[in-house]
Design a protein around this motif. Structure first.
Motif, PDB file in Angstrom:
ATOM      1  N   ILE A   1       0.845  -1.212   0.000  1.00  0.00           N
ATOM      2  CA  ILE A   1       0.000   0.000   0.000  1.00  0.00           C
ATOM      3  C   ILE A   1       0.869   1.247   0.000  1.00  0.00           C
ATOM      4  O   ILE A   1       0.641   2.178  -0.780  1.00  0.00           O
ATOM      5  N   GLU A   2       1.890   1.263   0.860  1.00  0.00           N
ATOM      6  CA  GLU A   2       2.674   2.488   1.036  1.00  0.00           C
ATOM      7  C   GLU A   2       3.690   2.714  -0.084  1.00  0.00           C
ATOM      8  O   GLU A   2       3.955   3.849  -0.456  1.00  0.00           O
TER       9      GLU A   2
ATOM     10  N   THR B   1      -3.141  -1.278  -3.828  1.00  0.00           N
ATOM     11  CA  THR B   1      -3.922  -0.997  -2.612  1.00  0.00           C
ATOM     12  C   THR B   1      -5.145  -1.904  -2.464  1.00  0.00           C
ATOM     13  O   THR B   1      -5.916  -1.740  -1.524  1.00  0.00           O
ATOM     14  N   SER B   2      -5.323  -2.842  -3.391  1.00  0.00           N
ATOM     15  CA  SER B   2      -6.466  -3.762  -3.295  1.00  0.00           C
ATOM     16  C   SER B   2      -5.950  -5.192  -3.199  1.00  0.00           C
ATOM     17  O   SER B   2      -5.014  -5.575  -3.922  1.00  0.00           O
TER      18      SER B   2
ATOM     19  N   VAL C   1      -5.570  -4.523   6.346  1.00  0.00           N
ATOM     20  CA  VAL C   1      -5.921  -3.701   5.179  1.00  0.00           C
ATOM     21  C   VAL C   1      -6.704  -2.468   5.629  1.00  0.00           C
ATOM     22  O   VAL C   1      -6.451  -1.346   5.171  1.00  0.00           O
TER      23      VAL C   1
ATOM     24  N   ASN D   1      -4.608   0.287   7.124  1.00  0.00           N
ATOM     25  CA  ASN D   1      -3.648   0.943   6.232  1.00  0.00           C
ATOM     26  C   ASN D   1      -4.258   1.555   4.976  1.00  0.00           C
ATOM     27  O   ASN D   1      -3.540   1.982   4.072  1.00  0.00           O
TER      28      ASN D   1
ATOM     29  N   GLY E   1      -6.439   0.251   2.613  1.00  0.00           N
ATOM     30  CA  GLY E   1      -6.651  -0.530   1.385  1.00  0.00           C
ATOM     31  C   GLY E   1      -8.071  -1.064   1.286  1.00  0.00           C
ATOM     32  O   GLY E   1      -8.974  -0.628   2.006  1.00  0.00           O
TER      33      GLY E   1
ATOM     34  N   LYS F   1      -4.476   5.286  -2.041  1.00  0.00           N
ATOM     35  CA  LYS F   1      -5.322   4.566  -1.093  1.00  0.00           C
ATOM     36  C   LYS F   1      -6.763   4.648  -1.575  1.00  0.00           C
ATOM     37  O   LYS F   1      -7.134   5.546  -2.337  1.00  0.00           O
ATOM     38  N   THR F   2      -7.549   3.714  -1.116  1.00  0.00           N
ATOM     39  CA  THR F   2      -8.914   3.591  -1.607  1.00  0.00           C
ATOM     40  C   THR F   2      -9.783   4.771  -1.204  1.00  0.00           C
ATOM     41  O   THR F   2      -9.702   5.231  -0.069  1.00  0.00           O
TER      42      THR F   2
END
Ligand code: URP
Ligand code: ZN
Ligand code: ZN
Length: 460
Positions: A141-142, A147-148, A173, A176, A178, A455-456
């Protein structure tokens, strides 16, 4: 390169107006009537629709699966997508059980390197969750812009995780930023029905369908949404097919959960009578299977009600000789079908032209919502100043017939052979470059770019 598109009918998820578009350095730089700019290339789009490039959030390119590989690779798959007006795809990296996410990422980077013709991103499929995978999830993610995280509640022994792993993945998830996505069917029940059918000598493709009744998807969708509720994690259910699963999401929506839903053209347009055609039916062997007419109605209603947010293809093609691997045993037929090229045209023809959805809804489902849900908006998924100039110029009245003889996917049959559709992708720009024009692809292998995602966005 600069491009001026003149007098097109520009359609986004929210707007519909006639205007010019000026494109420079790969981005949309001005929108307005009678723009006073000179460009290296001018396109007259009078009488045409101008959409943002489609985003297919669910494809499997060169995927190792059921003892073989899906037959489109990054070159053939993303090129076929462009011909159909899809400029970005999201493919699935599969973790090998017992191995790391980063090793799987390297394998998929090799598959796409120098080959992608269109833009692409990856979902990371977590098939074996533990503490060190949890750390990798945070790094993805980072640092990686992935991110999924995809999960499978079926395909035991290869891809499936159990509910304990699922809940622990959801927790990390959620913390963070996601999104957990899921193939929601009950793998244990399916495996026992497959075994029962085979033990009774029922080996035809029809029994693939009969081994995955609606309840297997409804139950898993409810379990998944309950686990999301318990952990507070946002989720996305891929390839939803049926009324029972829709009802699970309806209950989650009543609890104000963030659960997004994808369906696919085949579940909206075709019913289970396709399994009554002997081994020919193997071209419809996919998971979940095609359902009943009442489920098609439930899905169209789900779109109207805002419960279904996106349309992907689940493009996972296998050639006929690969399908023949299951000639004497339906459970050995590689699951999946070719679709990446025809999503935009099928949904336009069957959805917009037949009055089931509006033009704005069409753009929302095929481009804007996938971009928003998966952290690519407004770079992708809309027509706005500053966005990538991924643009489709579409003839809304042109009729044509889908056929294996004219498609660009690397597969020797078409599930939609002989279907007449109204509406055709005419010209496609990818980041301001003309990729498709006059029936030819001008984009080279390797020109497709990896899209690092944010990110989502939990609201769409
Ligand atoms: O049958 C299918 N859907 N094949 C691809 C893998 C998956 O489940 O999405
Ligand atoms: Zn699936
Ligand atoms: Zn899939």
């Amino acid at each position: 390169m600069s491009v001026l598109i003149k007098n097109g009918r520009i359609v986004t998820a929210a707007e519909d107006y006639i205007s010019d578009l000026f494109i420079e350095d790969g981005k949309i730089s001005a929108i307005g009537k009678d723009l006073p700019y000179k460009a290296e290339k001018e396109i007259d789009a009078s009488g045409k629709l101008v959409f943002p490039g489609g985003i297919d959030p669910h494809v499997h390119l060169e995927m190792p699966f059921m003892g073989t590989f899906s037959s489109d690779d990054y070159e053939t798959g993303t090129r076929a997508a462009l011909f159909g007006g899809t400029t970005t795809v999201i493919d699935f990296i599969l973790q090998t059980q017992g191995d790391t996410l980063h090793n799987a990422l390297k394998t998929w980077q090799e598959k796409s390197k120098g080959k992608a013709v269109g833009d692409y991103s990856y979902h990371m499929a977590v098939t074996d969750f533990n503490d060190s995978v949890a750390e990798e999830v945070v790094e993805f993610i980072e640092e990686e812009g992935i991110t999924s995280f995809k999960t499978f509640m079926a395909y035991k022994g290869a891809l499936m995780i159990d509910d304990g792993q699922m809940i622990n993945l959801m927790k990390v998830v959620k913390e963070n930023g996601g999104l957990v996505t899921v193939h929601a069917t009950n793998g244990d029940v399916i495996d026992s029905l497959v075994a029962k059918n085979l033990s009774e000598g029922n080996t035809a493709p029809l029994y693939h369908y009969l081994s995955q009744p609606e309840v297997t998807e409804a139950e898993a969708s409810a379990r998944f949404t309950d686990m999301l509720h318990y952990t507070g994690c946002p989720g996305y259910i891929v390839h939803m097919t049926c009324e029972g699963a829709m009802n699970a999401v309806r209950r989650a929506a009543m609890r104000n959960q963030k659960v997004f839903v994808e369906t696919c053209p085949q579940y909206l347009l075709v019913d289970a009578s396709v399994y009554e055609n002997g081994f020919e039916s193997s071209k419809w062997v996919m998971s979940p299977p095609i359902r009943e007419k009442k489920d098609q109605e439930a899905l169209w209603a789900g779109i109207q009600q805002g419960l279904i947010n996106s349309i992907g293809t689940d493009h996972c093609p296998f050639k006929w000789d690969q399908k023949l691997m299951g000639k004497d045993d339906f459970s050995k037929i590689p699951n999946g079908h070719p679709a990446i090229e025809h999503r935009m045209e099928l949904i336009y023809s069957e959805g917009v032209k037949k009055g089931r959805i509006s033009l704005n809804k069409y753009v929302e489902l095929t481009a804007t919502n996938p971009a928003k849900i998966f952290g690519m908006y407004p770079k992708k998924g809309t027509i706005a100043v500053g966005s990538d100039a991924d643009v489709v110029i579409f003839d809304p009245n042109k009729k044509h017939t889908i056929s294996k003889d004219s498609h660009h996917m690397n597969v020797d049959f078409s599930n939609y052979e002989g279907w007449e559709v109204t509406g055709k992708t005419e010209t496609v720009l990818l980041r301001g470059n003309v990729a498709i024009e006059n029936g030819e692809c001008h984009a080279e292998p390797g020109s497709g770019q990896f899209v690092k995602r944010d990110k989502t966005s939990y609201v769409i």
